[in-house]
Design a protein around this motif. Structure first.
Motif, short mmCIF file in Angstrom:
data_model
loop_
_atom_site.label_atom_id
_atom_site.label_comp_id
_atom_site.label_asym_id
_atom_site.label_seq_id
_atom_site.Cartn_x
_atom_site.Cartn_y
_atom_site.Cartn_z
N PHE A 131 -31.44 30.70 -40.80
CA PHE A 131 -32.07 30.33 -39.66
C PHE A 131 -32.63 31.44 -38.93
CE2 PHE A 131 -33.24 29.11 -35.32
CZ PHE A 131 -34.04 28.19 -35.41
N MET A 173 -36.88 32.50 -38.71
CA MET A 173 -37.48 32.62 -37.37
C MET A 173 -38.31 34.09 -37.46
SD MET A 173 -37.44 30.12 -35.15
CE MET A 173 -37.51 29.12 -36.27
N GLY A 186 -34.26 32.80 -25.42
CA GLY A 186 -34.14 32.16 -26.66
C GLY A 186 -34.86 33.29 -27.74
N GLY A 187 -34.78 34.54 -27.31
CA GLY A 187 -35.60 35.49 -27.89
C GLY A 187 -35.05 35.79 -29.50
N CYS A 188 -34.17 35.09 -29.73
CA CYS A 188 -33.61 35.26 -31.27
C CYS A 188 -33.56 36.72 -31.72
CB CYS A 188 -34.60 34.36 -32.06
SG CYS A 188 -33.87 33.91 -33.45
N MET A 204 -32.71 36.90 -24.17
CA MET A 204 -31.72 36.02 -23.80
C MET A 204 -31.15 35.04 -24.82
SD MET A 204 -30.13 33.40 -22.23
CE MET A 204 -29.06 32.72 -21.17
N ASP A 205 -30.12 35.17 -25.27
CA ASP A 205 -29.75 34.01 -26.35
C ASP A 205 -28.29 33.90 -26.46
OD1 ASP A 205 -29.99 32.66 -29.15
OD2 ASP A 205 -31.96 33.39 -29.03
N VAL A 243 -25.80 35.02 -31.61
CA VAL A 243 -27.25 35.32 -32.07
C VAL A 243 -27.58 36.67 -31.80
CG1 VAL A 243 -29.76 34.88 -31.73
CG2 VAL A 243 -28.08 32.80 -32.09
N GLY A 275 -25.90 34.78 -23.42
CA GLY A 275 -25.75 33.36 -22.56
C GLY A 275 -26.28 32.24 -23.07
N LEU A 276 -26.24 31.23 -21.99
CA LEU A 276 -26.65 29.86 -22.30
C LEU A 276 -27.57 29.38 -21.51
CD1 LEU A 276 -23.22 28.16 -22.94
CD2 LEU A 276 -24.93 28.54 -24.58
N PHE A 277 -28.60 28.81 -21.86
CA PHE A 277 -29.56 28.26 -20.93
C PHE A 277 -29.73 26.66 -21.07
CE2 PHE A 277 -33.15 27.56 -23.64
CZ PHE A 277 -33.13 28.65 -24.66
C1 LIG Z 1 -36.59 27.77 -32.26
S1 LIG Z 1 -35.68 29.18 -31.81
C2 LIG Z 1 -36.92 30.25 -31.29
C3 LIG Z 1 -36.66 31.58 -31.60
C4 LIG Z 1 -37.59 32.52 -30.88
N1 LIG Z 1 -38.41 32.36 -29.47
C5 LIG Z 1 -39.03 32.92 -31.94
O1 LIG Z 1 -40.03 32.25 -31.61
O2 LIG Z 1 -38.64 33.14 -33.01
C6 LIG Z 1 -34.58 28.81 -30.36
C7 LIG Z 1 -33.83 30.00 -29.97
O3 LIG Z 1 -33.30 29.45 -28.66
C8 LIG Z 1 -31.63 29.91 -28.90
N2 LIG Z 1 -30.95 28.98 -28.04
C9 LIG Z 1 -31.02 27.56 -28.36
N3 LIG Z 1 -30.29 27.09 -27.26
C10 LIG Z 1 -29.87 28.05 -26.34
C11 LIG Z 1 -29.11 27.86 -25.24
N4 LIG Z 1 -28.57 26.85 -24.60
N5 LIG Z 1 -29.14 29.10 -24.68
C12 LIG Z 1 -29.51 30.30 -25.14
N6 LIG Z 1 -30.30 30.35 -26.13
C13 LIG Z 1 -30.23 29.31 -26.88
C14 LIG Z 1 -31.64 29.78 -30.27
O4 LIG Z 1 -30.36 30.64 -30.44
C15 LIG Z 1 -32.74 30.53 -30.96
O5 LIG Z 1 -32.77 31.84 -31.11
#
Ligand SMILES: C[S@@+](CC[C@H](N)C(=O)[O-])C[C@H]1O[C@@H](n2cnc3c(N)ncnc32)[C@H](O)[C@@H]1O
Length: 249
Positions: free
Chosen positions: A157, A161, A188-190, A210-211, A215, A236-238
């Protein structure tokens, strides 16, 4: 309003109906390594050789190669009355796995995950929920728990991304004047795909990604180099409803 041509002959509908055949042909050629082999040998080669090198049937490979020629993913030339195949320039740039602009990871993700899930689109619409349980036997309510069901799946994944940003990142960053922001938080910067474009476009900016912890750890190991010093990470978690980490932007 429909044009009279459209009412006479439903070309658009026929294209929509067969769209998945086109996708799956390109996915299969990618997954079997056709473009990689043709890049490696650097000269047009026959279907028999390709089939033998990639351990496939000759008949199946010939049909796949000819379909790829029809889709302009491959070129063919006749030598001693036998078709010899080679990559087009576009395939060399975007479909060969080792190319810096490769779509390989995104394509294999679409083939192995997205395609399978879309088979259950009617059920998804009826039930209003993701179909990871039907597709992959994962019953989690949290979609990212299903997406990251193993380390291997998480990595697939993340590569998927990251690919998007290598293709359109520069255009997205340059579409806006973001120079006023010296400190950016990417929730969610992955893998840091956006962050890399940000810091290379704006010399003064720092980006904090933040992710999820797993990840962040993988991104640090595999995607962001030590030289990219203006990219920082926060685990962290959001949006979970749990107050595990406070994030102030
Ligand atoms: C659809 S991906 C988008 C990734 C990135 N923004 C990009 O455009 O390539 C969503 C991202 O949010 C992160 N994510 C999902 N749920 C999360 C949470 N509860 N807390 C922190 N990060 C989270 C995932 O690990 C993933 O990296």
């Amino acid at each position: 309003m429909c044009s009279s041509e459209e009412l006479e002959y439903p070309q658009k509908l026929l294209d929509y109906q067969c769209g998945f055949l086109v996708s799956k042909t390109m996915f299969t050629a990618c997954e079997l390594g056709v473009f990689d082999l043709l890049h490696e040998v650097q000269e047009p080669i026959a279907a028999t050789t390709i089939a033998s090198r990639l351990s496939t049937s000759v008949d199946g490979m010939e049909r796949l190669l000819d379909a790829c020629v029809g889709l302009k993913l491959l070129k063919v030339e006749l030598k001693n009355n036998e078709g010899h195949y080679s990559n087009t320039d576009v395939s060399t740039l975007y479909l060969v796995k080792s190319s810096p602009k490769t779509l390989y990871h995104m394509i294999t993700y679409y083939s192995q995950t997205t395609y399978k899930l879309w088979h259950f689109l009617p059920e998804a619409i009826r039930e209003g929920k993701s179909q990871y349980e039907r597709g992959f036997g994962i019953s989690s309510k949290e979609v990212f728990e299903a997406i990251y069901r193993s380390e291997e799946e998480m990595l697939k994944f993340l590569y998927h991304m990251d690919t998007i940003w290598t293709i359109c990142g520069k255009d997205i960053i340059q579409a806006f004047d973001l120079s006023v922001f010296c400190s950016v938080y990417d929730l969610g910067g992955c893998t840091g795909g956006l962050a890399k474009h940000f810091v290379s476009t704006y010399n003064e900016t720092t980006v904090t990604i933040m992710d999820l912890p797993s990840v962040v750890q993988t991104a640090k190991k595999k995607f962001v180099t030590d030289e990219e010093q203006r990219i920082h990470f926060l685990e962290g978690l959001f949006m979970t409803g749990q107050k595990k980490n406070a994030l102030i932007c």
